[in-house]
Motif scaffolding. Structure first.
Motif, PDB file in Angstrom:
ATOM      1  N   LEU A  85       0.949  -1.173  -0.208  1.00 18.18           N
ATOM      2  CA  LEU A  85       0.013   0.009   0.064  1.00 18.18           C
ATOM      3  C   LEU A  85       0.887   1.038  -0.069  1.00 18.18           C
ATOM      4  O   LEU A  85       1.847   1.320   0.770  1.00 18.18           O
ATOM      5  CB  LEU A  85      -1.092  -0.102   1.377  1.00 18.18           C
ATOM      6  N   ARG A  86       0.436   2.096  -0.833  1.00 18.86           N
ATOM      7  CA  ARG A  86       1.367   3.321  -0.888  1.00 18.86           C
ATOM      8  C   ARG A  86       0.462   4.612  -0.254  1.00 18.86           C
ATOM      9  O   ARG A  86      -0.637   4.762  -0.872  1.00 18.86           O
ATOM     10  CB  ARG A  86       1.615   3.766  -2.375  1.00 18.86           C
ATOM     11  N   PHE A  87       1.183   5.130   0.697  1.00 16.51           N
ATOM     12  CA  PHE A  87       0.338   6.216   1.440  1.00 16.51           C
ATOM     13  C   PHE A  87       0.316   7.506   0.491  1.00 16.51           C
ATOM     14  O   PHE A  87       1.260   7.840  -0.054  1.00 16.51           O
ATOM     15  CB  PHE A  87       1.206   6.358   2.668  1.00 16.51           C
ATOM     16  N   ALA A  88      -0.868   8.126   0.776  1.00 12.56           N
ATOM     17  CA  ALA A  88      -0.756   9.466   0.270  1.00 12.56           C
ATOM     18  C   ALA A  88       0.284  10.471   0.955  1.00 12.56           C
ATOM     19  O   ALA A  88       0.505  10.070   2.022  1.00 12.56           O
ATOM     20  CB  ALA A  88      -2.166  10.046   0.201  1.00 12.56           C
ATOM     21  N   PRO A  89       0.955  11.124   0.128  1.00 14.75           N
ATOM     22  CA  PRO A  89       2.156  12.001   0.679  1.00 14.75           C
ATOM     23  C   PRO A  89       1.345  12.687   2.030  1.00 14.75           C
ATOM     24  O   PRO A  89       0.346  13.205   2.113  1.00 14.75           O
ATOM     25  CB  PRO A  89       2.206  13.189  -0.302  1.00 14.75           C
ATOM     26  N   GLY A  90       2.191  12.806   3.125  1.00 14.40           N
ATOM     27  CA  GLY A  90       1.837  13.477   4.412  1.00 14.40           C
ATOM     28  C   GLY A  90       1.049  12.769   5.202  1.00 14.40           C
ATOM     29  O   GLY A  90       0.633  13.309   6.341  1.00 14.40           O
ATOM     30  N   ARG A  91       0.419  11.435   4.720  1.00 10.90           N
ATOM     31  CA  ARG A  91      -0.633  10.897   5.688  1.00 10.90           C
ATOM     32  C   ARG A  91       0.072   9.562   6.555  1.00 10.90           C
ATOM     33  O   ARG A  91      -0.631   9.062   7.372  1.00 10.90           O
ATOM     34  CB  ARG A  91      -1.625  10.291   4.991  1.00 10.90           C
ATOM     35  N   ALA A  92       1.043   9.055   5.998  1.00 13.32           N
ATOM     36  CA  ALA A  92       1.864   7.993   6.575  1.00 13.32           C
ATOM     37  C   ALA A  92       2.384   8.213   8.074  1.00 13.32           C
ATOM     38  O   ALA A  92       1.916   7.245   8.986  1.00 13.32           O
ATOM     39  CB  ALA A  92       3.240   7.495   5.807  1.00 13.32           C
ATOM     40  N   ALA A  93       2.822   9.250   8.326  1.00 11.58           N
ATOM     41  CA  ALA A  93       3.331   9.445   9.672  1.00 11.58           C
ATOM     42  C   ALA A  93       2.260   9.226  10.925  1.00 11.58           C
ATOM     43  O   ALA A  93       2.472   8.782  12.001  1.00 11.58           O
ATOM     44  CB  ALA A  93       4.111  10.956   9.805  1.00 11.58           C
ATOM     45  N   ALA A  94       1.232   9.823  10.590  1.00 13.97           N
ATOM     46  CA  ALA A  94       0.233   9.873  11.604  1.00 13.97           C
ATOM     47  C   ALA A  94      -0.437   8.216  11.749  1.00 13.97           C
ATOM     48  O   ALA A  94      -0.491   7.803  12.821  1.00 13.97           O
ATOM     49  CB  ALA A  94      -1.118  10.584  11.273  1.00 13.97           C
TER      50      ALA A  94
ATOM     51  N   ARG B  32      -5.139   0.567  12.033  1.00 19.65           N
ATOM     52  CA  ARG B  32      -4.744   1.752  12.654  1.00 19.65           C
ATOM     53  C   ARG B  32      -5.406   3.045  12.894  1.00 19.65           C
ATOM     54  O   ARG B  32      -4.979   3.934  13.409  1.00 19.65           O
ATOM     55  CB  ARG B  32      -3.256   1.802  12.198  1.00 19.65           C
ATOM     56  N   LEU B  33      -6.187   3.247  11.854  1.00 14.24           N
ATOM     57  CA  LEU B  33      -6.921   4.520  11.740  1.00 14.24           C
ATOM     58  C   LEU B  33      -7.564   5.023  13.004  1.00 14.24           C
ATOM     59  O   LEU B  33      -7.374   6.275  12.975  1.00 14.24           O
ATOM     60  CB  LEU B  33      -7.889   4.541  10.550  1.00 14.24           C
ATOM     61  N   PRO B  34      -8.260   4.361  13.699  1.00 16.70           N
ATOM     62  CA  PRO B  34      -9.128   4.758  14.778  1.00 16.70           C
ATOM     63  C   PRO B  34      -8.142   5.657  15.756  1.00 16.70           C
ATOM     64  O   PRO B  34      -8.380   6.541  16.468  1.00 16.70           O
ATOM     65  CB  PRO B  34      -9.629   3.579  15.594  1.00 16.70           C
ATOM     66  N   SER B  35      -6.720   5.358  15.883  1.00 15.17           N
ATOM     67  CA  SER B  35      -5.788   5.927  16.890  1.00 15.17           C
ATOM     68  C   SER B  35      -5.089   6.926  16.075  1.00 15.17           C
ATOM     69  O   SER B  35      -4.009   7.377  16.555  1.00 15.17           O
ATOM     70  CB  SER B  35      -4.957   4.808  17.398  1.00 15.17           C
ATOM     71  N   ALA B  36      -5.091   6.909  14.802  1.00 17.05           N
ATOM     72  CA  ALA B  36      -4.222   7.935  13.927  1.00 17.05           C
ATOM     73  C   ALA B  36      -4.640   9.362  14.102  1.00 17.05           C
ATOM     74  O   ALA B  36      -5.806   9.792  14.538  1.00 17.05           O
ATOM     75  CB  ALA B  36      -4.371   7.626  12.745  1.00 17.05           C
ATOM     76  N   ALA B  37      -3.587  10.306  14.211  1.00 21.38           N
ATOM     77  CA  ALA B  37      -4.394  11.857  14.263  1.00 21.38           C
ATOM     78  C   ALA B  37      -4.759  12.041  13.086  1.00 21.38           C
ATOM     79  O   ALA B  37      -4.525  11.390  12.011  1.00 21.38           O
ATOM     80  CB  ALA B  37      -2.848  12.606  14.520  1.00 21.38           C
TER      81      ALA B  37
END
Length: 255
Positions: A67-76, A121-126
């Motif tokens: 899976l390739r994250f959208a730019p700026g979204r992986a860190a959270a 992981r999304l429920p705990s992501a910023a």
């Protein structure tokens, strides 16, 4: 072989795509401004963001998917600043400890897909950083310089955090951009412009025309960036028989 597909709806805005790939030999991977969750050939790891090309080598017949994250979204989602992962391949167990090891086992056995792993992981992501997202959009829109893409603080939209001032200084925005994307706006602009050249290359009559179409000041500018990002000259990189991953070029992304 390289194939991309749109991510599931629940990952809209979080993932750029899901993909699978198989190669008979080493594959040249060039920077694309993204981080990937990669599964296959006995390993599960986070790749990138890259500032230079690297070679992906797998066993004959091995297939990778990810899976390739959208730019700026992986860190959270990953819970670590993107710049800490710059130019690295980090095993999921090293990143998330025992949780990552267990998740890697499920990914390798096919019990879970990369998209499902990220969704868990999304429920705990910023929440996404709106100022960073806006700057990414402006840089990808074809700005010639970072200064043209950075929104003046007096006109920037307020951030969602009520405890934070309604405007963001340029210095603070750049720092947040590095943490979210993995490198600064200038490097991201360089990478996105070269990705634009990759996308336009099949229809360009020559390198000079390609440089103009992609937004470079001249052919020499394209040549410098091509050498820096791929390790090859433009003629070597863009010719059909080069070591460039032509499937990635055709799909407009490097896998």
């Amino acid at each position: 072989m390289y194939e991309e597909a749109a991510p599931p709806p629940r990952l809209a805005g979080v993932a750029r795509c899901v993909w699978r790939s198989a190669s008979a030999g080493p594959k040249r991977i060039v920077p694309d401004g993204c981080l990937d969750l990669v599964v296959g050939d006995g390993a599960v790891f986070i790749a990138g963001p890259d500032t230079a090309a690297w070679s992906s080598v797998t066993r004959p017949g091995a297939e990778l998917h990810g899976l390739r994250f959208a730019p700026g979204r992986a860190a959270a989602v990953l819970g670590v600043a993107a710049d800490e992962l710059r130019d690295t391949r980090v095993p999921l167990g090293d990143l998330w400890g025992r949780e990552g090891e267990l998740l890697a086992e499920r990914l390798l056995t096919g019990e879970m897909t990369p998209a499902e792993a990220v969704a868990s992981r999304l429920p705990s992501a910023a929440a996404p950083d709106p100022a960073v997202a806006e700057l990414v959009t402006r840089l990808e829109a074809g700005a010639a310089r970072v200064a043209e893409a950075v929104t003046p603080p007096s006109t920037r939209a307020p951030v969602k955090d009520p405890a934070e001032p309604a405007t963001i200084s340029e210095r603070r925005l750049r720092r947040r951009f590095v943490q979210a994307v993995g490198y600064g706006p200038a490097t991201y602009l360089r990478v996105s412009r070269f990705q634009r050249a990759i996308a336009l290359a099949p229809g360009a009559p020559n390198l000079a025309a390609l440089a103009v179409a992609a937004g470079y000041s001249d052919q020499a500018h394209l040549s410098r960036d091509c050498r820096a990002l791929t390790g090859l000259t433009p003629r070597a990189y863009f010719r059909p028989a080069s070591t460039v991953d032509t499937t990635a070029r055709d799909r407009l992304h490097s896998a």
